[in-house]
Design a protein around this motif. Structure first.
Motif, PDB file in Angstrom:
ATOM      1  N   CYS A 122       2.248   1.902  -3.524  1.00  0.00           N
ATOM      2  CA  CYS A 122       1.207   2.098  -4.477  1.00  0.00           C
ATOM      3  C   CYS A 122       0.417   3.887  -4.343  1.00  0.00           C
ATOM      4  CB  CYS A 122      -0.560   1.354  -4.261  1.00  0.00           C
ATOM      5  SG  CYS A 122      -0.101  -0.377  -4.543  1.00  0.00           S
ATOM      6  N   HIS A 123       0.578   3.681  -3.063  1.00  0.00           N
ATOM      7  CA  HIS A 123       0.227   5.334  -2.416  1.00  0.00           C
ATOM      8  C   HIS A 123       1.052   6.579  -3.442  1.00  0.00           C
ATOM      9  CE1 HIS A 123      -3.350   7.690  -0.817  1.00  0.00           C
ATOM     10  NE2 HIS A 123      -2.200   8.407  -1.184  1.00  0.00           N
ATOM     11  N   TYR A 169      -4.729  -2.315   1.079  1.00  0.00           N
ATOM     12  CA  TYR A 169      -4.599  -1.553   0.371  1.00  0.00           C
ATOM     13  C   TYR A 169      -5.374  -1.627  -0.641  1.00  0.00           C
ATOM     14  CZ  TYR A 169      -3.786   2.837  -1.744  1.00  0.00           C
ATOM     15  OH  TYR A 169      -3.463   4.721  -3.374  1.00  0.00           O
ATOM     16  N   SER A 224      -0.855  -4.687   2.627  1.00  0.00           N
ATOM     17  CA  SER A 224      -1.894  -5.475   1.951  1.00  0.00           C
ATOM     18  C   SER A 224      -3.197  -4.836   1.360  1.00  0.00           C
ATOM     19  CB  SER A 224      -1.143  -6.684   1.534  1.00  0.00           C
ATOM     20  OG  SER A 224      -1.276  -7.618   3.085  1.00  0.00           O
ATOM     21  N   GLN A 238      -9.231  -1.694   0.704  1.00  0.00           N
ATOM     22  CA  GLN A 238      -9.744  -0.672   0.741  1.00  0.00           C
ATOM     23  C   GLN A 238     -10.008   0.218  -0.133  1.00  0.00           C
ATOM     24  OE1 GLN A 238      -7.094   2.591   2.882  1.00  0.00           O
ATOM     25  NE2 GLN A 238      -8.380   1.753   4.897  1.00  0.00           N
ATOM     26  N   GLY A 262       0.773  -1.378   0.252  1.00  0.00           N
ATOM     27  CA  GLY A 262       0.340   0.126  -0.133  1.00  0.00           C
ATOM     28  C   GLY A 262       0.570   1.085   0.152  1.00  0.00           C
ATOM     29  N   ASP A 270      -4.443   2.844   4.487  1.00  0.00           N
ATOM     30  CA  ASP A 270      -4.040   1.614   4.384  1.00  0.00           C
ATOM     31  C   ASP A 270      -2.247   1.095   4.041  1.00  0.00           C
ATOM     32  OD1 ASP A 270      -4.778  -1.441   5.789  1.00  0.00           O
ATOM     33  OD2 ASP A 270      -3.219  -1.584   3.912  1.00  0.00           O
ATOM     34  N   ARG A 271      -1.336   0.864   4.401  1.00  0.00           N
ATOM     35  CA  ARG A 271       0.106   1.694   3.699  1.00  0.00           C
ATOM     36  C   ARG A 271       0.445   0.044   3.650  1.00  0.00           C
ATOM     37  NH1 ARG A 271      -2.140   4.961   1.912  1.00  0.00           N
ATOM     38  NH2 ARG A 271      -1.612   6.899   2.780  1.00  0.00           N
ATOM     39  N   LEU A 326      -7.324   7.382   0.794  1.00  0.00           N
ATOM     40  CA  LEU A 326      -7.135   5.324   1.641  1.00  0.00           C
ATOM     41  C   LEU A 326      -5.400   5.383   2.445  1.00  0.00           C
ATOM     42  CD1 LEU A 326      -7.050   4.363  -1.980  1.00  0.00           C
ATOM     43  CD2 LEU A 326      -7.933   4.004  -0.394  1.00  0.00           C
TER      44      LEU A 326
END
Length: 227
Positions: free
Chosen positions: A67-68, A169, A167, A172, A64, A164-165, A162
């Motif tokens: 991705c973020h 993510y 898995s 969520q 996450g 969550d950082r 979002l």
């Protein structure tokens, strides 16, 4: 698809030197590949940069987090996400983007269809099924997969706030999208044997840790706050 729509493909990366050339060659022409290096020690960042990708470094480990970081680095109208291990073909993403750009849906998810032995181990498939069933009870969405290949508008994704950082993510994102009234659909995509060893679902232990991470997200309430 409107010709003036810009697209970034976020590719979270941890030691994917073997897969990167194949993946980056298949990113559609005119799109920007954003490779988020999550602490690689095999030269992945240097390879990605040499192949023309934009490289973002995210020192905090976690799917996450990577991705973020890519989402925050994006400047495009539409953001796609795709694994960087050669298990999924980013060349399939134009169809996803077209659906979002044309206004037919808000979030398109890739439903993985395994191709070849070892593409999707039994333990990973079982964990995914369990999460899909829990998601159905939580949101009413009749999805079959929570795979990493997806596309949505960047500003709308940022508005989901979002948090969550790990898995959780990807889950969520779906939960908050549904809570926000988004239209969510899934499209079949071939799922190939990955290059190298999975960092998340390569073992039963890793799979069920991911399930635990994600199951906590199902109790998540829509959040307000900074991006």
């Amino acid at each position: 698809m409107p010709g003036d729509v810009t697209v970034d493909v976020v590719l979270p990366c941890l030691d994917e030197a073997e897969a990167l050339p194949w993946v980056l060659r298949r990113v559609p022409a005119g799109w920007r590949a954003v490779v988020v290096d999550n602490g690689s020690t095999d030269g992945s960042a240097e390879i990605a940069r040499a192949l023309g990708a934009t490289v973002v470094r995210e020192p905090r480990r976690g799917f996450g987090a990577a991705c973020h970081a890519g989402l925050l680095a994006s400047e495009a109208d539409i953001v796609c996400f795709c694994d960087c291990d050669a298990s999924l073909d980013p060349g399939l993403l134009p169809g996803f983007v077209r659906e979002v750009a044309d206004g037919g849906t808000d979030l398109v998810l890739g439903r993985r269809r395994p191709r070849g032995p070892g593409a999707w181990p039994a333990h990973a498939r079982a964990g995914n099924l369990a999460l899909a069933l829990m998601l159905r009870r939580r949101t009413g969405l009749r999805l079959h997969d929570l795979g990493p290949m997806r596309a949505a508008r960047r500003e709308a994704l940022l508005d989901l706030a979002l948090t969550d950082r790990r898995s959780g993510y990807p889950l969520q994102m779906v939960v908050r999208a549904r809570d926000a009234g988004w239209r969510v659909c899934e499209r079949d995509v071939p799922y190939l044997p990955r290059a190298g060893k999975s960092k998340v679902t390569g073992t039963w232990r890793g799979t069920w840790q991911a399930v635990r991470d994600m199951s906590r997200v199902l109790a998540d309430e829509p959040a307000e706050g900074a991006r």
